[in-house]
Design a protein around this motif. Structure first.
Motif, PDB file in Angstrom:
ATOM      1  N   TYR A  14       0.843  -1.200   0.000  1.00  0.00           N
ATOM      2  CA  TYR A  14       0.000   0.000   0.000  1.00  0.00           C
ATOM      3  C   TYR A  14       0.879   1.252   0.000  1.00  0.00           C
ATOM      4  O   TYR A  14       2.006   1.231   0.492  1.00  0.00           O
ATOM      5  CB  TYR A  14      -0.835   0.059   1.288  1.00  0.00           C
ATOM      6  CG  TYR A  14      -1.592  -1.187   1.655  1.00  0.00           C
ATOM      7  CD1 TYR A  14      -0.954  -2.265   2.267  1.00  0.00           C
ATOM      8  CD2 TYR A  14      -2.967  -1.286   1.428  1.00  0.00           C
ATOM      9  CE1 TYR A  14      -1.650  -3.408   2.624  1.00  0.00           C
ATOM     10  CE2 TYR A  14      -3.674  -2.432   1.792  1.00  0.00           C
ATOM     11  CZ  TYR A  14      -3.005  -3.483   2.392  1.00  0.00           C
ATOM     12  OH  TYR A  14      -3.713  -4.614   2.759  1.00  0.00           O
ATOM     13  N   TYR A  50       0.350   5.308   1.393  1.00  0.00           N
ATOM     14  CA  TYR A  50      -0.468   6.271   2.119  1.00  0.00           C
ATOM     15  C   TYR A  50       0.207   7.633   2.054  1.00  0.00           C
ATOM     16  O   TYR A  50       1.437   7.734   1.985  1.00  0.00           O
ATOM     17  CB  TYR A  50      -0.578   5.882   3.599  1.00  0.00           C
ATOM     18  CG  TYR A  50      -1.441   4.684   3.878  1.00  0.00           C
ATOM     19  CD1 TYR A  50      -0.918   3.399   3.791  1.00  0.00           C
ATOM     20  CD2 TYR A  50      -2.772   4.830   4.233  1.00  0.00           C
ATOM     21  CE1 TYR A  50      -1.715   2.290   4.049  1.00  0.00           C
ATOM     22  CE2 TYR A  50      -3.575   3.733   4.508  1.00  0.00           C
ATOM     23  CZ  TYR A  50      -3.028   2.465   4.407  1.00  0.00           C
ATOM     24  OH  TYR A  50      -3.815   1.375   4.660  1.00  0.00           O
ATOM     25  N   GLU A  96      -7.454   5.125  -5.051  1.00  0.00           N
ATOM     26  CA  GLU A  96      -8.292   6.209  -4.564  1.00  0.00           C
ATOM     27  C   GLU A  96      -8.233   7.380  -5.548  1.00  0.00           C
ATOM     28  O   GLU A  96      -7.522   7.346  -6.543  1.00  0.00           O
ATOM     29  CB  GLU A  96      -7.846   6.640  -3.175  1.00  0.00           C
ATOM     30  CG  GLU A  96      -8.091   5.575  -2.126  1.00  0.00           C
ATOM     31  CD  GLU A  96      -9.555   5.280  -1.917  1.00  0.00           C
ATOM     32  OE1 GLU A  96     -10.248   6.105  -1.262  1.00  0.00           O
ATOM     33  OE2 GLU A  96     -10.036   4.230  -2.392  1.00  0.00           O
ATOM     34  N   TYR A 110      -9.141   3.018   7.199  1.00  0.00           N
ATOM     35  CA  TYR A 110      -9.596   4.399   7.386  1.00  0.00           C
ATOM     36  C   TYR A 110      -9.040   4.872   8.721  1.00  0.00           C
ATOM     37  O   TYR A 110      -9.310   4.275   9.767  1.00  0.00           O
ATOM     38  CB  TYR A 110     -11.119   4.488   7.394  1.00  0.00           C
ATOM     39  CG  TYR A 110     -11.753   4.132   6.080  1.00  0.00           C
ATOM     40  CD1 TYR A 110     -12.067   2.812   5.776  1.00  0.00           C
ATOM     41  CD2 TYR A 110     -12.033   5.115   5.134  1.00  0.00           C
ATOM     42  CE1 TYR A 110     -12.644   2.475   4.563  1.00  0.00           C
ATOM     43  CE2 TYR A 110     -12.619   4.792   3.919  1.00  0.00           C
ATOM     44  CZ  TYR A 110     -12.916   3.474   3.644  1.00  0.00           C
ATOM     45  OH  TYR A 110     -13.491   3.140   2.435  1.00  0.00           O
ATOM     46  N   SER A 120      -3.228   0.367  -3.546  1.00  0.00           N
ATOM     47  CA  SER A 120      -2.848  -0.923  -3.010  1.00  0.00           C
ATOM     48  C   SER A 120      -2.644  -1.889  -4.168  1.00  0.00           C
ATOM     49  O   SER A 120      -3.390  -1.864  -5.149  1.00  0.00           O
ATOM     50  CB  SER A 120      -3.919  -1.462  -2.063  1.00  0.00           C
ATOM     51  OG  SER A 120      -3.577  -2.769  -1.647  1.00  0.00           O
ATOM     52  N   LYS A 134      -4.134   8.939   4.580  1.00  0.00           N
ATOM     53  CA  LYS A 134      -5.144   8.496   3.628  1.00  0.00           C
ATOM     54  C   LYS A 134      -4.537   7.516   2.656  1.00  0.00           C
ATOM     55  O   LYS A 134      -3.436   7.733   2.152  1.00  0.00           O
ATOM     56  CB  LYS A 134      -5.712   9.700   2.865  1.00  0.00           C
ATOM     57  CG  LYS A 134      -7.002   9.398   2.103  1.00  0.00           C
ATOM     58  CD  LYS A 134      -7.605  10.668   1.561  1.00  0.00           C
ATOM     59  CE  LYS A 134      -9.010  10.444   1.034  1.00  0.00           C
ATOM     60  NZ  LYS A 134      -9.107   9.384   0.032  1.00  0.00           N
ATOM     61  N   ILE A 135      -5.274   6.437   2.384  1.00  0.00           N
ATOM     62  CA  ILE A 135      -4.817   5.440   1.422  1.00  0.00           C
ATOM     63  C   ILE A 135      -4.765   6.054   0.029  1.00  0.00           C
ATOM     64  O   ILE A 135      -5.639   6.860  -0.350  1.00  0.00           O
ATOM     65  CB  ILE A 135      -5.743   4.205   1.432  1.00  0.00           C
ATOM     66  CG1 ILE A 135      -5.274   3.132   0.464  1.00  0.00           C
ATOM     67  CG2 ILE A 135      -7.178   4.584   1.134  1.00  0.00           C
ATOM     68  CD1 ILE A 135      -4.111   2.334   0.945  1.00  0.00           C
ATOM     69  N   ILE A 177      -6.600  -1.220  -5.157  1.00  0.00           N
ATOM     70  CA  ILE A 177      -7.194   0.001  -4.622  1.00  0.00           C
ATOM     71  C   ILE A 177      -6.559   1.173  -5.344  1.00  0.00           C
ATOM     72  O   ILE A 177      -5.344   1.273  -5.441  1.00  0.00           O
ATOM     73  CB  ILE A 177      -6.962   0.157  -3.103  1.00  0.00           C
ATOM     74  CG1 ILE A 177      -7.649  -0.944  -2.311  1.00  0.00           C
ATOM     75  CG2 ILE A 177      -7.457   1.531  -2.618  1.00  0.00           C
ATOM     76  CD1 ILE A 177      -7.347  -0.897  -0.796  1.00  0.00           C
ATOM     77  N   SER A 180     -10.959  -1.090   9.517  1.00  0.00           N
ATOM     78  CA  SER A 180     -10.841  -1.782   8.240  1.00  0.00           C
ATOM     79  C   SER A 180     -12.168  -2.476   7.975  1.00  0.00           C
ATOM     80  O   SER A 180     -12.646  -3.243   8.806  1.00  0.00           O
ATOM     81  CB  SER A 180      -9.717  -2.817   8.298  1.00  0.00           C
ATOM     82  OG  SER A 180      -9.750  -3.657   7.167  1.00  0.00           O
ATOM     83  N   ARG A 234      -9.996  -8.478   5.208  1.00  0.00           N
ATOM     84  CA  ARG A 234     -10.317  -7.430   6.167  1.00  0.00           C
ATOM     85  C   ARG A 234      -9.718  -7.776   7.516  1.00  0.00           C
ATOM     86  O   ARG A 234      -9.835  -8.900   7.990  1.00  0.00           O
ATOM     87  CB  ARG A 234     -11.824  -7.273   6.280  1.00  0.00           C
ATOM     88  CG  ARG A 234     -12.268  -6.263   7.316  1.00  0.00           C
ATOM     89  CD  ARG A 234     -13.777  -6.170   7.371  1.00  0.00           C
ATOM     90  NE  ARG A 234     -14.397  -7.434   7.713  1.00  0.00           N
ATOM     91  CZ  ARG A 234     -14.531  -7.884   8.949  1.00  0.00           C
ATOM     92  NH1 ARG A 234     -14.073  -7.174   9.963  1.00  0.00           N
ATOM     93  NH2 ARG A 234     -15.140  -9.028   9.192  1.00  0.00           N
ATOM     94  N   ASN A 272      -9.196  -4.794   2.489  1.00  0.00           N
ATOM     95  CA  ASN A 272      -8.493  -4.371   3.708  1.00  0.00           C
ATOM     96  C   ASN A 272      -8.144  -2.883   3.678  1.00  0.00           C
ATOM     97  O   ASN A 272      -7.046  -2.483   4.054  1.00  0.00           O
ATOM     98  CB  ASN A 272      -7.219  -5.210   3.891  1.00  0.00           C
ATOM     99  CG  ASN A 272      -6.704  -5.179   5.317  1.00  0.00           C
ATOM    100  OD1 ASN A 272      -7.469  -5.011   6.267  1.00  0.00           O
ATOM    101  ND2 ASN A 272      -5.402  -5.342   5.482  1.00  0.00           N
ATOM    102  N   LYS A 273      -9.105  -2.075   3.225  1.00  0.00           N
ATOM    103  CA  LYS A 273      -8.845  -0.635   3.160  1.00  0.00           C
ATOM    104  C   LYS A 273      -8.907  -0.047   4.566  1.00  0.00           C
ATOM    105  O   LYS A 273      -9.888  -0.228   5.282  1.00  0.00           O
ATOM    106  CB  LYS A 273      -9.880   0.039   2.258  1.00  0.00           C
ATOM    107  CG  LYS A 273      -9.559   1.493   1.965  1.00  0.00           C
ATOM    108  CD  LYS A 273     -10.666   2.172   1.187  1.00  0.00           C
ATOM    109  CE  LYS A 273     -10.784   1.678  -0.219  1.00  0.00           C
ATOM    110  NZ  LYS A 273     -11.737   2.505  -1.008  1.00  0.00           N
TER     111      LYS A 273
END
Lengths: 115, 113
Positions: free
Chosen positions: A33, A35, A58, B102, A48, A44-45, A56, B94, A100, B99-100
């Motif tokens: 990732y 950030y 953004e 915040y 990924s 902030k992301i 990911i 998450s 997750r 798996n984002k």
């Protein structure tokens, strides 16, 4: 041994230049990732990658282009640098593919200053 | 929508006294929650995480946090602060796919001698 490493640690450059930040992890993780941490410490992301595939993305200006030559590396290239790009950029990695709650391990950060 | 609110931007305690850093989250899904610590000019280090197992989670350096679904909270505590605890603390949620993470806006902990 450093788990997630970034180079350089500090980067000072002029507006309009192009620069790259490199990230490497030696943890054998599948996912990496990027950030951005702004001047108020908010993180902030940005992107990924999982096994070299973007998962990911953004709402980041397309001047930012991540590149993953292999699953242990995720580099960030920034074109036409602007003052607002000044920030600390952190790389991170996690073991599993998009699970997750999987812990993310962070690098030491790269402080980018655009003059 | 997912979000994390850290209720205090700065907390100041005396060495040897308890620490309480507050975090509330909102999530459409059952969340995973983390606390990370960032010492000055350093990267982020994991303190602890909750992933739907025991609601009281113990972490490193004597920190713990309790997940309270009814209050949508995940507050971080430590019985006795040490000077080395002075740092910025981030609460993270998450959710969903990929798996984002915040991040909350951070709480700066100051420990007075």
């Amino acid at each position: 041994d450093t788990a997630v490493s970034q180079t350089p640690k500090y980067l000072v450059t002029q507006m309009g230049n192009d620069k790259s930040i490199k990230c490497e992890q030696n943890l054998g993780h599948d996912t990496m990732y990027w950030y951005k941490q702004d001047s108020k410490k908010f993180l902030k992301i940005m992107f990924s990658y999982n096994n070299k595939e973007l998962i990911i993305n953004e709402t980041v200006p397309n001047r930012f282009s991540p590149k993953s030559p292999d699953k242990a590396h995720l580099n960030l290239h920034i074109n036409s640098l602007e003052l607002g790009d000044s920030a600390v950029y952190f790389c991170a990695s996690s073991q599993e593919t998009a699970i997750r709650g999987d812990t993310q391990y962070f690098g030491p950060g790269t402080r980018l200053t655009v003059l | 929508a997912q979000s994390v609110t850290q209720l205090d931007s700065h907390v100041s305690v005396s060495e040897g006294t308890p620490v309480l850093l507050r975090c509330n989250y909102s999530s459409s899904y059952s969340p995973s929650l983390f606390w990370y610590v960032q010492h000055p000019n350093k990267g982020l280090q994991l303190l602890l995480k909750y992933t739907s197992a025991a609601t009281l989670v113990k972490g490193i350096n004597g920190f713990e946090a309790e997940f309270k679904k009814s209050e949508t909270s995940f507050h971080l505590t430590k019985p006795s602060a040490h000077m080395s605890d002075a740092a910025e603390y981030f609460c993270v949620v998450s959710v969903g796919n990929f798996n984002k993470f915040y991040f909350g806006s951070g709480t700066k902990l100051n420990v007075k001698p």
